[in-house]
Design a protein around this motif. Sequence first.
Motif, PDB file in Angstrom:
ATOM      1  N   GLN A 140       0.840  -1.204   0.000  1.00  0.00           N
ATOM      2  CA  GLN A 140       0.000   0.000   0.000  1.00  0.00           C
ATOM      3  C   GLN A 140       0.873   1.252   0.000  1.00  0.00           C
ATOM      4  OE1 GLN A 140      -3.453   0.175   2.791  1.00  0.00           O
ATOM      5  NE2 GLN A 140      -2.479   2.020   3.574  1.00  0.00           N
ATOM      6  N   LYS A 191       0.495   5.232   0.435  1.00  0.00           N
ATOM      7  CA  LYS A 191      -0.360   6.366   0.766  1.00  0.00           C
ATOM      8  C   LYS A 191       0.340   7.636   0.293  1.00  0.00           C
ATOM      9  CE  LYS A 191      -3.515   8.948   2.570  1.00  0.00           C
ATOM     10  NZ  LYS A 191      -4.888   8.941   2.042  1.00  0.00           N
ATOM     11  N   MET A 230       0.367  11.648  -0.062  1.00  0.00           N
ATOM     12  CA  MET A 230      -0.194  12.938   0.345  1.00  0.00           C
ATOM     13  C   MET A 230       0.744  14.014  -0.192  1.00  0.00           C
ATOM     14  SD  MET A 230      -1.025  12.030   4.314  1.00  0.00           S
ATOM     15  CE  MET A 230      -1.791  13.587   4.721  1.00  0.00           C
ATOM     16  N   LEU A 251       1.409  16.667   0.922  1.00  0.00           N
ATOM     17  CA  LEU A 251       2.122  17.210   2.073  1.00  0.00           C
ATOM     18  C   LEU A 251       3.475  16.540   2.312  1.00  0.00           C
ATOM     19  CD1 LEU A 251       1.740  18.859   4.807  1.00  0.00           C
ATOM     20  CD2 LEU A 251       0.723  16.767   5.717  1.00  0.00           C
ATOM     21  N   HIS A 274     -22.913   3.019  10.690  1.00  0.00           N
ATOM     22  CA  HIS A 274     -21.940   3.985  10.188  1.00  0.00           C
ATOM     23  C   HIS A 274     -21.935   3.919   8.660  1.00  0.00           C
ATOM     24  CE1 HIS A 274     -20.696   3.301  14.309  1.00  0.00           C
ATOM     25  NE2 HIS A 274     -20.121   4.487  14.272  1.00  0.00           N
ATOM     26  N   MET A 299     -14.654  -2.309  -0.551  1.00  0.00           N
ATOM     27  CA  MET A 299     -13.492  -3.190  -0.440  1.00  0.00           C
ATOM     28  C   MET A 299     -13.853  -4.604  -0.892  1.00  0.00           C
ATOM     29  SD  MET A 299     -11.064  -1.498   0.350  1.00  0.00           S
ATOM     30  CE  MET A 299      -9.898  -0.783   1.363  1.00  0.00           C
ATOM     31  N   GLY A 302     -17.652  13.339  -0.570  1.00  0.00           N
ATOM     32  CA  GLY A 302     -16.858  14.233   0.276  1.00  0.00           C
ATOM     33  C   GLY A 302     -15.581  13.567   0.764  1.00  0.00           C
ATOM     34  N   TYR A 303     -15.525  12.223   0.681  1.00  0.00           N
ATOM     35  CA  TYR A 303     -14.343  11.484   1.144  1.00  0.00           C
ATOM     36  C   TYR A 303     -13.604  10.788   0.013  1.00  0.00           C
ATOM     37  CZ  TYR A 303     -17.129  12.113   5.290  1.00  0.00           C
ATOM     38  OH  TYR A 303     -17.872  12.666   6.273  1.00  0.00           O
ATOM     39  N   GLU A 330      -8.842  10.810  -3.085  1.00  0.00           N
ATOM     40  CA  GLU A 330      -9.629  11.713  -2.238  1.00  0.00           C
ATOM     41  C   GLU A 330      -9.933  13.002  -2.990  1.00  0.00           C
ATOM     42  OE1 GLU A 330      -7.235  12.255   1.293  1.00  0.00           O
ATOM     43  OE2 GLU A 330      -6.886  10.098   1.403  1.00  0.00           O
ATOM     44  N   ASP A 346      -5.073  13.595  -2.888  1.00  0.00           N
ATOM     45  CA  ASP A 346      -4.254  12.627  -2.155  1.00  0.00           C
ATOM     46  C   ASP A 346      -4.866  11.263  -2.445  1.00  0.00           C
ATOM     47  OD1 ASP A 346      -2.723  14.607  -1.083  1.00  0.00           O
ATOM     48  OD2 ASP A 346      -3.699  14.633   0.876  1.00  0.00           O
ATOM     49  N   THR A 392      -4.644   6.623  -2.038  1.00  0.00           N
ATOM     50  CA  THR A 392      -4.101   5.379  -1.517  1.00  0.00           C
ATOM     51  C   THR A 392      -4.073   4.385  -2.663  1.00  0.00           C
ATOM     52  OG1 THR A 392      -5.155   5.849   0.608  1.00  0.00           O
ATOM     53  CG2 THR A 392      -4.358   3.597   0.261  1.00  0.00           C
TER      54      THR A 392
END
Lengths: 209, 206
Positions: free
Chosen positions: A52, A54, A56, A58, A112, A122, A160-161, A183, A187, A189
């Motif tokens: 994986q 990730k 970003m 940043l 949720h 997934m 939004g996500y 996202e 950003d 994954t």
Amino acid sequence: MRNVLITLLTCCFVQAAFAQGAPMSKAQGEQFEQELLKSTANTRTLQSDFTQYKHMDLLTKDIVSSGTMSFRSPNTVKWAYTKPYDYSIIFKDGMMKVNDGGRKSEMDIGSHKLLAQVSDMMTKSVRGDLFKDPAFNVSLFSGPKYDVVVLKPKDKELAGYVKQLELNFGKEDRKIVELKIIEPGDDHTRIVISNLKTNPALDDAVFAH
Amino acid sequence: MRFLLISLLVPLLLQACSPATTKGMTEQRSAVATVNNPYFSRTDVDYLYKMNIQFGDRNFGGLLVVKKLDDQRHRVVLMGEMGNKFLDLTMGQGRTVKNFAIPELDKRPLIHVLGTDLAMMVHENVPVRGEFEADGTAVFLSRQGEGRQYLFFARPTGELQRVVRRGYGKERVELKFTPGAEGSASHITITHLTRPLTIDLDRINN
């Protein structure tokens, strides 16, 4: 000089527009769907390694983690991270079970919405039938190495996500090789699947919590 | 006789009023205007931690990314192990700005508590209002809003070991650093002393 600049810029734009490959025609899409369904029809279990990344904006470099993924039909998925930490997450029957370096927890994800949708994504992405999900706008692309399913959520809250999901499938065997969750801020994954085994023997101990 | 009584009582009263945080320490004039927290001071480093939050009997884990943006600001991102972002804050110049929060964490008191703790953790150049000394430890007092912070540095290494935040006459939060490689902290514990909340952070070398 101006023409050279325009040509160069046009090439860049075209390349960016078709980063996932060229859009499939309707006939190509139908054929792809049939092949994918045929490939997954007899899939009872799957097991693979994964890495994986990730990303970003940043950060100076991606956060890299790896482990094994196990899937058992119809809806049980386990992602077990072994590097750089021990962590596993099991999605099964509306429950999310986490083992965080020995700290165990369970959560009913039915209440949720976001977690339920992530869990559903997934499972379906591993199973290969995510592109039929009515919750997403689906586009199909044919790239040089892989065929790509791009999914954009219709639900505003989920959008939004997650801006979009990209699933890369092998051209020959129609097995999933890469999953990318982008996202809204770009950003993302990226999960690269390797050593994928179809229908290995996976007993209950693999999915024990 | 009256002066004798006053001269005896005043030191006793002063000692009684001195906070437990610096009890038994000698206050001295500080020669420095600021002290430095070195653990998140490099803009070229991605500070990545495995995070565990224990609140009562509830447990919450994830990854914490800290990035120094410039001399004044840090960005702090809390995310799940699968890369899903939970909370994204920018902090510095005395305020915390929320860039993103999932609905479950988008509660003002929660963001205030986490934001205050993490701002205390990353605050780099801390203004000094007083200094205390005792047994190989130098303690620097700083005022932060309504509260006070005490930063404990080991002598002679100059290592920042812990920070204590006081408010309304009580120690509220204690933050302990374990120094690690390349000037970062290998382990950090943030313990709330007036509520059952502990945050543990372990450095991940990516």
